[in-house]
Design a protein around this motif. Structure first.
Motif, PDB file in Angstrom:
ATOM      1  N   TYR A  55     -32.753 108.856  10.710  1.00  0.00           N
ATOM      2  CA  TYR A  55     -32.191 108.590   9.242  1.00  0.00           C
ATOM      3  C   TYR A  55     -31.396 109.802   8.846  1.00  0.00           C
ATOM      4  CZ  TYR A  55     -32.835 107.527   4.340  1.00  0.00           C
ATOM      5  OH  TYR A  55     -32.835 107.020   3.070  1.00  0.00           O
ATOM      6  N   VAL A  56     -30.155 109.211   8.415  1.00  0.00           N
ATOM      7  CA  VAL A  56     -29.067 110.288   8.282  1.00  0.00           C
ATOM      8  C   VAL A  56     -28.708 109.984   6.959  1.00  0.00           C
ATOM      9  CG1 VAL A  56     -28.239 110.481  10.658  1.00  0.00           C
ATOM     10  CG2 VAL A  56     -27.481 108.637   9.088  1.00  0.00           C
ATOM     11  N   SER A  57     -27.995 110.956   6.191  1.00  0.00           N
ATOM     12  CA  SER A  57     -27.797 110.747   4.931  1.00  0.00           C
ATOM     13  C   SER A  57     -26.112 110.636   4.774  1.00  0.00           C
ATOM     14  CB  SER A  57     -27.947 112.265   3.948  1.00  0.00           C
ATOM     15  OG  SER A  57     -27.438 113.224   4.677  1.00  0.00           O
ATOM     16  N   GLU A  58     -25.644 110.054   3.794  1.00  0.00           N
ATOM     17  CA  GLU A  58     -24.034 109.910   3.556  1.00  0.00           C
ATOM     18  C   GLU A  58     -23.510 111.257   3.500  1.00  0.00           C
ATOM     19  OE1 GLU A  58     -20.924 107.662   0.653  1.00  0.00           O
ATOM     20  OE2 GLU A  58     -23.128 107.483   0.154  1.00  0.00           O
ATOM     21  N   GLY A  59     -22.510 111.291   4.367  1.00  0.00           N
ATOM     22  CA  GLY A  59     -21.609 112.699   4.498  1.00  0.00           C
ATOM     23  C   GLY A  59     -22.112 113.563   5.590  1.00  0.00           C
ATOM     24  N   LEU A  60     -23.232 113.539   6.242  1.00  0.00           N
ATOM     25  CA  LEU A  60     -23.714 114.237   7.354  1.00  0.00           C
ATOM     26  C   LEU A  60     -22.829 113.938   8.477  1.00  0.00           C
ATOM     27  CD1 LEU A  60     -26.148 115.981   8.526  1.00  0.00           C
ATOM     28  CD2 LEU A  60     -26.830 113.959   9.071  1.00  0.00           C
TER      29      LEU A  60
END
Length: 270
Positions: A220-225
């Motif tokens: 699960y990745v966040s926006e901008g990572l």
């Protein structure tokens, strides 16, 4: 226990440090988190957390769960990797040296009390206060330099230049969600090609080159990572070998350890 070094973090830069210390005769223990967000997974010992074990060049990392297993892997000349976000193993292992190689651009909990010799990589640490020595991590004239007072250069946010490309090499997540791979590390990709998806959002390569890094599928990745890295040189073998930057920083860490062990007056401090 005099030859034990704990390394916080097992990313690609940390792995250059780990290899250097292992080859030099230290017993290295790597501390990681439950789901490492490493990009260059083929040259990051942290990948052993997902796969159970990993071989990078001439070193082998093995995931372990306790002190007994740590010692078993040392006896096999392997490098144990344990999930230990808060460094609780320190009280049991009592290392001579601790290296913070998380490369978080800030100090997330390392102190000089953790070992006789403490070393931090890159910005976020104050030498002489947070750690004994800081190693410069910014590409250029001072890469790998030992800092005994003060800080490393500030994070520029701009990746090192390769064939004229800087920011284009790094790909960040366009959304928040679960990442799914379309391409694999080592693939040749074209500018505008879809290499992955985050949820339903496509992830595009910004240039032609070799996909050198891609974060673990299913995370699960966040926006901008930061989730991927494209190398415009297009040399596939670079995806599977430790970088010159990691080797330079590893040399700096080894120098710092030997320097501190000898003491500033040149005498050995056993």
């Amino acid at each position: 226990m005099k030859g034990i070094v704990i390394v916080r973090g097992g990313g690609d830069i940390a792995t250059g440090v780990i290899q250097k210390l292992h080859r030099s005769g230290f017993k290295v223990l790597v501390l990681e988190i439950e789901k490492p967000l490493v990009i260059r997974r083929t040259v990051s010992i942290a990948q052993g957390i997902f796969d159970g074990e990993i071989i990078i060049e001439d070193i082998k990392g093995v995931k372990v769960d306790n002190v007994a297993e740590i010692k078993e892997e040392w006896d096999k000349n392997n490098i144990p990797i344990i999930i230990d976000r808060n460094c609780s193993i320190i009280d049991k292992i009592k290392p001579r040296v601790l290296v913070d190689a998380i490369m978080a651009k800030k100090n997330i909990g390392t102190t000089k009390t953790m070992a006789d010799i403490t070393i931090g990589l890159g910005p976020g640490f104050k030498a002489g206060e947070d750690v004994d020595v800081v190693i410069e991590s910014n590409r250029g004239h001072d890469l790998g330099r030992l800092i005994f007072d003060g800080y490393a250069e500030k994070n520029t946010g701009i990746p090192g230049k390769i064939m004229g490309y800087t920011k284009e090499r790094v790909i960040k997540s366009p959304a928040t969600g679960i990442i799914k791979h379309i391409s694999s590390i080592g693939d040749n990709v074209k500018k505008g090609e879809v290499i992955a998806k985050v949820g339903e959002e496509p992830v595009y390569s910004k240039l032609d080159g070799t996909l050198r890094g891609l974060i673990m599928e299913g995370l699960y990745v966040s926006e901008g990572l930061k989730i991927a890295d494209v190398d415009p040189r297009g040399i596939k073998k670079h995806c599977y070998s430790i970088s010159e930057k990691a080797r330079a920083i590893g040399g700096g860490v080894l120098e710092a350890i030997l320097y501190k062990m000898r003491g500033e007056n040149g005498e050995r401090r056993d």
